[in-house]
Write an enzyme that holds these catalytic residues in place. Structure first.
Site, PDB file in Angstrom:
ATOM      1  N   ASP A  48      -1.200  -5.343  -6.006  1.00 23.12           N
ATOM      2  CA  ASP A  48      -2.850  -4.701  -6.310  1.00 23.12           C
ATOM      3  C   ASP A  48      -1.423  -3.624  -5.866  1.00 23.12           C
ATOM      4  OD1 ASP A  48      -1.970  -4.616  -3.325  1.00 23.12           O
ATOM      5  OD2 ASP A  48      -3.946  -4.366  -3.109  1.00 23.12           O
ATOM      6  N   GLY A  66       0.351  -1.140   0.129  1.00 17.83           N
ATOM      7  CA  GLY A  66      -0.176   0.401  -0.091  1.00 17.83           C
ATOM      8  C   GLY A  66       0.741   1.436   0.299  1.00 17.83           C
TER       9      GLY A  66
END
Length: 352
Positions: free
Chosen positions: A148, A117
């Site tokens: 991601d 993140g």
């Protein structure tokens, strides 16, 4: 405002500091929402000409997302299964997209651990500052997740096959390596960061010049010594072919990387390779986020993610039992199901 963020304006800059040092500033939902709200508020504020993002204290900029919460959510039953995880992904990806499309320059200081993140709130910034403390990685294959927060967009756009190498192995890059690969736009000694932030706030129209003035020549980037091996052995979009190439390699480097891949989730490695192959062809970052949200919605409740978090984060025995256990057992149909788009009323959407 969440206490996990410190948000203020100074001179002509909006300033967001991550403030969760005991968790190496790992992002939670409130932090994502707080950052989004602050950025939205500054969008049309003529008094704010640039944005600075950093961390308040400690050894890392941002270690990722709240992995324990994601796993606990994915392990629930019934209607609650994965609900909190999907909510987190939805708003985290909206923040990533907002930063990517933002109308004012963002300067992110990646001083320390920058993973998962943390990468998601670094890479969209126009200016990305690395230091001697930077440790950059996308280590998701080790916990059965996937790279991601836009990994499918950024990684295949790096030099050669470096993106595939980083996605599969979870290799850590130092600041010099980040600068050499273009992940960082500037390399500053950490002692110059305070001055950089002060001068940027006072004169946001000169960010490039200010960072240039305070930059130094970074050390040699170690990854460049093996870039030919990276491009040779990771030249395939098939996980089996990459493994075969490494097994047939004649260097200690190839043997080491083959051993590293043997510890990763075969499912996740195949997901990552397809994600990067398709991401290289994506027409927009929003399309990338939509796909990654669908992947995340499926993966977060699957065995490998729950097992990876158990083995590496909860029990810390570092012995995950992957299912399927081998690349050959991870069928095309298995991966197709993970990439299945969500129903229209459930899919990710950017902020209006």
């Amino acid at each position: 405002m969440t206490p996990d963020l410190l948000i203020h304006t100074k001179d002509f800059a909006g300033h967001i500091s991550l403030n969760r040092p005991k968790a190496i500033h790992a992002l939670n939902l409130d932090m994502c929402l707080g950052m989004t709200s602050a950025l939205q508020g500054w969008t049309n504020d003529d008094a704010v000409a640039a944005i600075i993002i950093d961390h308040s204290e400690g050894r890392g900029f941002c270690a990722g997302g709240d992995i324990r919460m994601l796993a606990q959510s994915g392990a629930k039953q019934g209607a609650e299964k994965g609900r909190e995880a999907r909510e987190f992904f939805f708003h985290e990806y909206q923040l990533n997209h907002l930063m990517f499309e933002y109308n004012k320059p963002i300067v992110t200081f990646m001083d320390g651990i920058t993973m998962g993140g943390g990468v998601g709130i670094s890479m969209p910034a126009k200016f990305r500052v690395a230091t001697e403390n930077t440790r950059f990685a996308m280590p998701e294959t080790g916990i059965g997740l996937f790279p991601d927060v836009g990994g499918g967009w950024y990684l295949p756009r790096l030099e050669g096959r470096v993106g595939q190498f980083l996605a599969l192995t979870g290799a850590r890059l130092d600041g010099a390596e980040c600068h050499a690969l273009g992940i960082a736009t500037h390399y500053l000694p950490s002692e110059n960061i305070a001055e950089a932030k002060e001068r940027i706030a006072q004169n946001p129209g000169r960010i490039m010049g200010i960072l240039g003035d305070l930059s130094i020549t970074p050390p040699d980037a170690k990854i460049m010594e093996n870039i030919d091996k990276v491009n040779k052995h990771f030249a395939f979009d098939s996980f089996e072919e990459i493994l075969e190439s490494l097994e047939n390699g004649v260097s200690d480097w190839a043997a080491t990387e083959r051993d590293t891949l043997g510890t990763k989730s075969p499912q996740t490695c195949k997901v990552a390779l397809r994600q990067l192959a398709e991401g290289a062809q994506m027409k927009s970052f929003a399309d990338q986020m939509k796909q990654e949200y669908a992947i995340g919605a499926h993966v977060v409740s699957m065995h490998d993610f729950l097992e990876g978090v158990r083995a590496l984060i909860i029990d810390k025995d570092n012995e995950p039992i992957w299912k399927p256990a081998t690349p050959q057992e991870v069928s095309t149909e298995w991966i197709d199901a993970i990439f299945e788009p969500l129903p229209k009323d459930e899919e990710w959407k950017p902020l209006k």
